[in-house]
Design a protein around this motif. Structure first.
Motif, short mmCIF file in Angstrom:
data_model
loop_
_atom_site.label_atom_id
_atom_site.label_comp_id
_atom_site.label_asym_id
_atom_site.label_seq_id
_atom_site.Cartn_x
_atom_site.Cartn_y
_atom_site.Cartn_z
N LEU A 768 -3.18 -1.36 7.94
CA LEU A 768 -1.97 -1.93 8.53
C LEU A 768 -1.00 -2.45 7.49
O LEU A 768 0.16 -2.74 7.83
CB LEU A 768 -2.36 -3.06 9.49
CG LEU A 768 -3.38 -2.69 10.59
CD1 LEU A 768 -3.67 -3.90 11.47
CD2 LEU A 768 -2.88 -1.52 11.42
N ASN A 769 -1.44 -2.60 6.24
CA ASN A 769 -0.57 -3.10 5.19
C ASN A 769 -0.66 -2.18 3.98
O ASN A 769 -1.51 -2.36 3.10
CB ASN A 769 -0.97 -4.53 4.79
CG ASN A 769 -0.06 -5.10 3.71
OD1 ASN A 769 0.93 -4.48 3.32
ND2 ASN A 769 -0.38 -6.28 3.23
N PRO A 770 0.23 -1.18 3.87
CA PRO A 770 0.14 -0.22 2.76
C PRO A 770 0.48 -0.82 1.40
O PRO A 770 0.29 -0.17 0.38
CB PRO A 770 1.16 0.86 3.16
CG PRO A 770 2.12 0.18 4.08
CD PRO A 770 1.32 -0.86 4.81
N ASP A 771 0.95 -2.05 1.35
CA ASP A 771 1.31 -2.66 0.07
C ASP A 771 0.10 -2.86 -0.84
O ASP A 771 0.25 -3.04 -2.05
CB ASP A 771 2.00 -4.01 0.28
CG ASP A 771 3.38 -3.86 0.91
OD1 ASP A 771 3.95 -2.74 0.83
OD2 ASP A 771 3.88 -4.84 1.50
N GLU A 790 -6.94 -8.92 8.53
CA GLU A 790 -5.77 -8.59 9.35
C GLU A 790 -5.01 -7.38 8.81
O GLU A 790 -4.10 -6.87 9.48
CB GLU A 790 -4.82 -9.79 9.42
CG GLU A 790 -4.31 -10.29 8.09
CD GLU A 790 -5.16 -11.42 7.55
OE1 GLU A 790 -4.60 -12.28 6.83
OE2 GLU A 790 -6.37 -11.46 7.84
N PHE A 791 -5.39 -6.88 7.64
CA PHE A 791 -4.74 -5.69 7.09
C PHE A 791 -5.40 -4.41 7.59
O PHE A 791 -4.95 -3.32 7.22
CB PHE A 791 -4.79 -5.72 5.56
CG PHE A 791 -3.96 -6.79 4.92
CD1 PHE A 791 -3.01 -7.50 5.65
CD2 PHE A 791 -4.13 -7.11 3.58
CE1 PHE A 791 -2.25 -8.50 5.05
CE2 PHE A 791 -3.38 -8.10 2.98
CZ PHE A 791 -2.43 -8.80 3.72
N PHE A 792 -6.47 -4.51 8.38
CA PHE A 792 -7.24 -3.34 8.78
C PHE A 792 -7.49 -3.35 10.29
O PHE A 792 -7.51 -4.40 10.92
CB PHE A 792 -8.57 -3.29 8.03
CG PHE A 792 -8.42 -3.23 6.54
CD1 PHE A 792 -8.38 -2.01 5.88
CD2 PHE A 792 -8.30 -4.39 5.80
CE1 PHE A 792 -8.23 -1.96 4.51
CE2 PHE A 792 -8.15 -4.35 4.42
CZ PHE A 792 -8.11 -3.12 3.78
N ASP A 793 -7.70 -2.15 10.82
CA ASP A 793 -7.98 -2.00 12.25
C ASP A 793 -9.05 -0.93 12.42
O ASP A 793 -8.91 0.20 11.95
CB ASP A 793 -6.71 -1.60 13.00
CG ASP A 793 -6.98 -1.27 14.46
OD1 ASP A 793 -7.91 -1.88 15.03
OD2 ASP A 793 -6.29 -0.40 15.02
N SER A 794 -10.15 -1.30 13.07
CA SER A 794 -11.27 -0.37 13.24
C SER A 794 -11.27 0.33 14.59
O SER A 794 -12.17 1.11 14.88
CB SER A 794 -12.60 -1.13 13.07
OG SER A 794 -12.74 -2.10 14.08
N ASN A 795 -10.29 0.06 15.43
CA ASN A 795 -10.25 0.62 16.79
C ASN A 795 -9.63 2.02 16.71
O ASN A 795 -8.41 2.17 16.72
CB ASN A 795 -9.45 -0.29 17.71
CG ASN A 795 -9.64 0.08 19.17
OD1 ASN A 795 -10.41 0.98 19.49
ND2 ASN A 795 -8.94 -0.61 20.04
N LEU A 796 -10.47 3.06 16.65
CA LEU A 796 -10.00 4.42 16.47
C LEU A 796 -9.97 5.16 17.80
O LEU A 796 -10.77 4.87 18.71
CB LEU A 796 -10.91 5.18 15.51
CG LEU A 796 -11.11 4.58 14.11
CD1 LEU A 796 -11.98 5.50 13.29
CD2 LEU A 796 -9.78 4.33 13.42
N GLY A 800 -10.98 10.82 16.97
CA GLY A 800 -9.88 10.79 16.01
C GLY A 800 -10.32 10.29 14.65
O GLY A 800 -11.50 10.31 14.31
N ARG A 801 -9.36 9.81 13.89
CA ARG A 801 -9.65 9.40 12.53
C ARG A 801 -8.77 8.22 12.13
O ARG A 801 -7.72 7.99 12.71
CB ARG A 801 -9.41 10.55 11.56
CG ARG A 801 -7.97 11.03 11.54
CD ARG A 801 -7.72 12.07 10.47
NE ARG A 801 -8.49 13.27 10.70
CZ ARG A 801 -8.52 14.31 9.87
NH1 ARG A 801 -7.83 14.25 8.75
NH2 ARG A 801 -9.22 15.37 10.13
N GLY A 802 -9.25 7.47 11.14
CA GLY A 802 -8.44 6.42 10.57
C GLY A 802 -7.47 6.99 9.55
O GLY A 802 -7.65 8.10 9.06
N ASN A 803 -6.45 6.22 9.21
CA ASN A 803 -5.42 6.73 8.30
C ASN A 803 -5.69 6.41 6.84
O ASN A 803 -4.90 6.76 5.97
CB ASN A 803 -4.04 6.20 8.71
CG ASN A 803 -3.93 4.68 8.55
OD1 ASN A 803 -4.81 4.03 7.98
ND2 ASN A 803 -2.85 4.11 9.06
N LEU A 804 -6.80 5.74 6.55
CA LEU A 804 -7.09 5.33 5.18
C LEU A 804 -7.75 6.46 4.41
O LEU A 804 -8.62 7.17 4.93
CB LEU A 804 -8.02 4.11 5.20
CG LEU A 804 -8.08 3.27 3.93
CD1 LEU A 804 -6.72 2.72 3.57
CD2 LEU A 804 -9.07 2.12 4.12
#
Length: 882
Positions: A768-771, A790-796, A800-804
């Motif tokens: 959630l925070n690409p910085d 708070e910079f991450f989200d595990s609800n996929l 599907g897939r995560g964006n990391l």
């Protein structure tokens, strides 16, 4: 006398000896110059330093010493130091440029007669009372010790006829290993399961954890720093016999044995397997000088590896009070995680007997300005192997059912159960062949061109009892050209070397053996949301006939991976005994192996996306997971190395090197992977993998700086006690700085809210925070403030897939200094001496931190909880040279 006139640098080296160099040797055209070298035999010290360097890592990082894992470990930990190959078709160079050769031709080196007897005795000792505590160690350092003894000898067996060289090295390590795990809290030591039988099993499994309470609350509520006993015994014996039959014929024989036994540490019962390894080699070489221009070498080599890795007795006795002889592996996600898994892993027990019979021939012929070499090798390989795959069964507890991992463990409600039925013992047979032709053409003095062609063929294996068939065919079109040049412009102080070649690997045994786990001989099943007491209660009596199987397939077009290898090196001899080198090395490995996982659960209208419905939502409901090993993608490596070396002069020698490199993987595993190792790279879904799996390699350490030096301390007392105690000391050391490796963040479960619920783990989170991309995380005081929940989200989304990405955060760099002090005391008119050596590993006690907790969400996410290395270690050695 065939060399061009000029100034030369000569190097003399042999296995188990200290190399020596001679700089500035002047040679006139047509002249013969004799340079005498005396190589001090030092096999034991070299092996010891090699082992000590490997053991610089924290010993609680257990390395399973089979397949290619011993090669992976140092590369992943320290990065690649490129080797500037002298390109030649005479040997298979696959992996050599990366410092990890897979196969090499071996000839016993004939040596000149030695009628004088020489012997060396030594002993070394390390004791924890002299060592420093690791960074996270709680309380005093528990006792441990390491003793090493050895002897070497050389001389005549029959005067003027037969000569021998032998060495014997014995190492014994015993005592406590310190490390960190996550363990249940005191309030979590009582099962909450309502069923008495389930509660009894959970109670027995809880006994696998240490009785101590967690003691690192600043790290995590469940973090425990503890100790466990380990014992290692190893014996290394080498015997070489030389027999110069005539002036034209020379026979040489060599036998080596390495016997290794480890009773492992167990912070959690069964954490690591008992290990017994016994590799041994016998080789015989005949060298025939047919004429002054022709030399023929032929050899026979027999290698045998006996390996047995099995669960420990402490683990196997966990459930005996309940009348259960078989103990499954227990894996955890969430707040306990892999550090707390019970059992050594589903691949144990393993029992392997591997024999390799090799015949080699090499012919060298000098004709004018051409040196022609041709020859080949043929090898027969026999592997008799038992490799388990969930034959004891394995349960996984994770965040699921609206409860945490720990809550599910205490309730006795696992997420999955995997089990394999059938006889997994197999015998494999195949052949390896290689032919080569090489021409080294001295076009003019100072300019040499090497042209070569190598042909490799590795036949597809056969199972001796026809229990399985292989779909892929023998790969028979592996032609590897080699081209190299060496140019010395001007007066010979500068040399330019360049080369290119193609080298072939092979389909490793650890790769093709995965096909053994297929029906009808073997059936692997997976059960979602099973009963802990009776996971097979809803399975028919004969699961091999009616249960949906898991398939492990080999692609029909599976072939050997191959590497394009190339380099360019400029070397310059400078005044004051200095030697400068700058070079580039590159590698492109095509068709490495990749495990493609299909038949994963997908979203289906009307079926709730839970772990219980995974098998119901698979595209082919008659099968479970389908794993297909394919050739896929590319492994990339590019490195620039700059070095300055000073040969010994006025008591000082040094070698300083800087390496800037980049190692990448695209839709593949690395060039050494057999896909039979834990922790392999897996795509997040079974469809598009190209965009999912381009990442930094686990071997990628961008910057490497190494400084090595040796200095004779300038004490010059003429007589008395001071001269005996202070004169003649030599200090040698290595200081290195290596940028850290890379890591990503994965989800703690495959359950709803924590993963994509497709039946496979290794899901990655959404960032959630690409910085924070690319940030180096190397400090336990600040790591958690960077990797914030708070910079991450595990609800996929389901399926599907995560964006990391795979490897997007940097870990702690290596900063380390090793030092040795050596002094020799001569006696018997200087012909005999005693050498004392003190070694300091990690001299400044600098911690190398492990990467932070990379599983989200857990209570240690983002926190650095362990180190990769030990604290400072001190060892003393005493050697007697006779």
């Amino acid at each position: 006398s065939q060399l061009a006139g000029g100034t030369y640098r000569l190097e003399s080296a042999a296995e188990g000896h200290v190399a020596q160099r001679r700089e500035g040797v002047e040679l006139q055209a047509g002249e013969t110059v004799t340079i005498n070298f005396r190589l001090l035999q030092d096999r034991a010290t070299l092996r010891q330093l090699e082992q000590r360097g490997a053991e610089e890592r924290n010993p609680n990082i257990f390395i399973r010493r089979i397949d290619n894992l011993p090669l992976h470990d140092p590369l992943a930990r320290e990065g690649i130091e490129p080797v500037f190959l002298q390109f030649s078709a005479t040997e298979n160079r696959y992996g050599v440029d990366m410092g990890a050769p897979v196969r090499q031709i071996f000839f016993v080196r004939p040596e000149d007669p030695r009628n004088r007897f020489h012997a060396s005795l030594y002993a070394a000792h390390e004791n924890s009372s002299l060592n420093a505590r690791p960074f996270f160690n709680v309380g005093p350092l528990r006792s441990s010790k390491r003793n090493q003894f050895g002897l070497s000898a050389s001389g005549p067996l029959i005067q003027d006829r037969v000569f021998f060289t032998s060495s014997l090295d014995f190492v014994q390590e015993s005592g406590f290993v310190n490390g960190n795990i996550r363990t249940p809290l005191p309030s979590e030591r009582i099962p909450t399961a309502s069923d008495p039988a389930t509660a009894a099993v959970v109670t027995a499994l809880l006994q696998a954890f240490p009785a101590e309470d967690p003691n690192l609350p600043n790290v995590s509520a469940r973090q425990l720093n503890t100790n466990a006993v380990r014992r290692i015994d190893s014996l290394d014996w080498n015997l070489k016999v030389d027999y110069p039959v005539t002036e034209q014929d020379h026979l040489a024989f060599q036998y080596t044995l390495f016997d290794y036994s480890e009773e492992p540490f167990e912070f959690v019962a069964g954490q690591n397997p008992d290990t017994d390894l016994r590799p041994q080699t016998f080789a015989a070489t005949h060298v025939r000088t047919w004429s002054p221009a022709t030399l023929v070498q032929s050899s026979f080599q027999f290698d045998r590896l006996a390996a047995l890795l099995r669960p420990t007795s402490g683990f196997l006795s966990l459930l005996q009070p309940l009348g259960l002889d078989e103990v499954p592996d227990i894996g955890f996600g969430g707040d306990l995680g892999d550090l707390s898994s019970i059992g050594p892993g589903n691949e144990f027990p393993r029992r392997r007997l591997q024999n390799r019979f090799s015949g080699n021939l090499d012919v060298t012929h000098q004709k004018g300005n051409h040196q022609l070499r041709f020859g080949g090798r043929t090898t027969r390989i026999q592997i008799n192997d038992l490799q388990s795959d969930n034959t004891r069964g394995s349960f996984t507890f994770s965040d699921n059912f609206g409860r945490t991992t720990v809550e599910n463990f205490l309730e006795g409600t696992p997420t999955t159960f995997n089990l394999t039925f059938g006889d997994l013992y197999r015998g494999f047979r195949n052949w390896e062949h290689g032919l080569y032709l090489q021409d080294s053409y001295q076009i003019r003095p100072g300019f040499t061109l090497d042209l070569g062609l190598r042909y490799e063929i590795v036949t597809a294996p056969r199972e001796v009892n026809d229990r399985m068939q292989f779909d892929y065919q023998t790969d028979a079109n592996n032609f590897g050209p080699h081209l190299a040049l060496a140019w010395s412009p001007g007066g010979g102080k500068t040399v330019v070397r360049a080369g290119y070649g193609i080298s072939f690997g092979h389909v490793f045994a650890g790769t093709y053996q995965t096909a053994r786990f297929n029906p009808p001989a073997v059936t692997s099943i997976s059960i979602q949301n099973p009963s802990l007491i009776d996971p097979l209660k809803d399975i028919p009596v004969d699961p091999g006939e009616s249960q949906r199987p898991e398939l492990n397939l080999l692609s029909p077009d599976l072939v050997s991976p191959y590497s394009h290898q190339y380099n360019l090196v400029i070397q310059r001899r400078l005044p004051r005994n200095l030697f400068f080198e700058v070079g580039y090395a590159g590698n492109r490995t095509h068709k490495p192996f990749f495990q493609f996982l299909t038949n994963r659960a997908e979203p289906v209208p009307g079926i709730p996306p839970t772990t219980a419905t995974i098998d119901e939502r698979r595209p082919d409901p008659n099968l479970l997971r389908i794993q297909t090993i394919v050739n896929s993608g590319i492994f990339y490596y590019d490195g620039v190395k700059v070095g300055l070396r000073r040969s010994l002069k006025q008591g000082l020698a040094f070698n300083v090197n800087y390496i800037f490199s980049k190692s990448m993987e695209s839709n593949t595993s690395d060039f050494l992977s057999t896909l039979n190792e834990p922790g392999g790279v897996v795509s997040q879904d079974g469809k598009d993998t190209v965009a999912d799996l381009r990442a930094r390699s686990s071997f990628d350490h961008r910057h490497i700086f190494i400084f090595q030096d040796s200095y004779a301390l300038p004490f010059e007392f003429s007589s008395g006690v001071a001269s005996v105690l202070l004169n003649g000391w030599q200090v040698a050391g290595t200081t290195e700085w290596r940028s850290g490796g890379w890591f990503g963040v994965g989800n703690s479960s495959d359950a709803p809210g924590f993963g994509n619920v497709d039946g496979e783990g290794d899901d990655r989170t959404n960032l959630l925070n690409p910085d924070i991309l690319g940030v180096i995380i190397d400090n336990p005081d600040t790591s958690a403030s960077i990797l914030r929940p708070e910079f991450f989200d595990s609800n996929l989304p389901v399926g599907g897939r995560g964006n990391l990405g795979l490897s997007i955060f940097g870990s702690d760099p290596i900063i380390n200094t090793n030092l040795a002090l050596t002094k020799s005391f001569g006696f018997a008119n200087g012909d005999r001496f005693v050498r004392f050596r003190a070694e300091f590993q990690n001299l400044f006690n600098h911690p190398l931190f492990e990467r932070p907790g990379d599983v989200f969400p857990t209570d240690v996410f983002g926190k650095i909880v362990d180190t990769q290395n030990k604290g400072r270690v001190i060892q003393f050695m005493l050697r007697l040279e006779l």
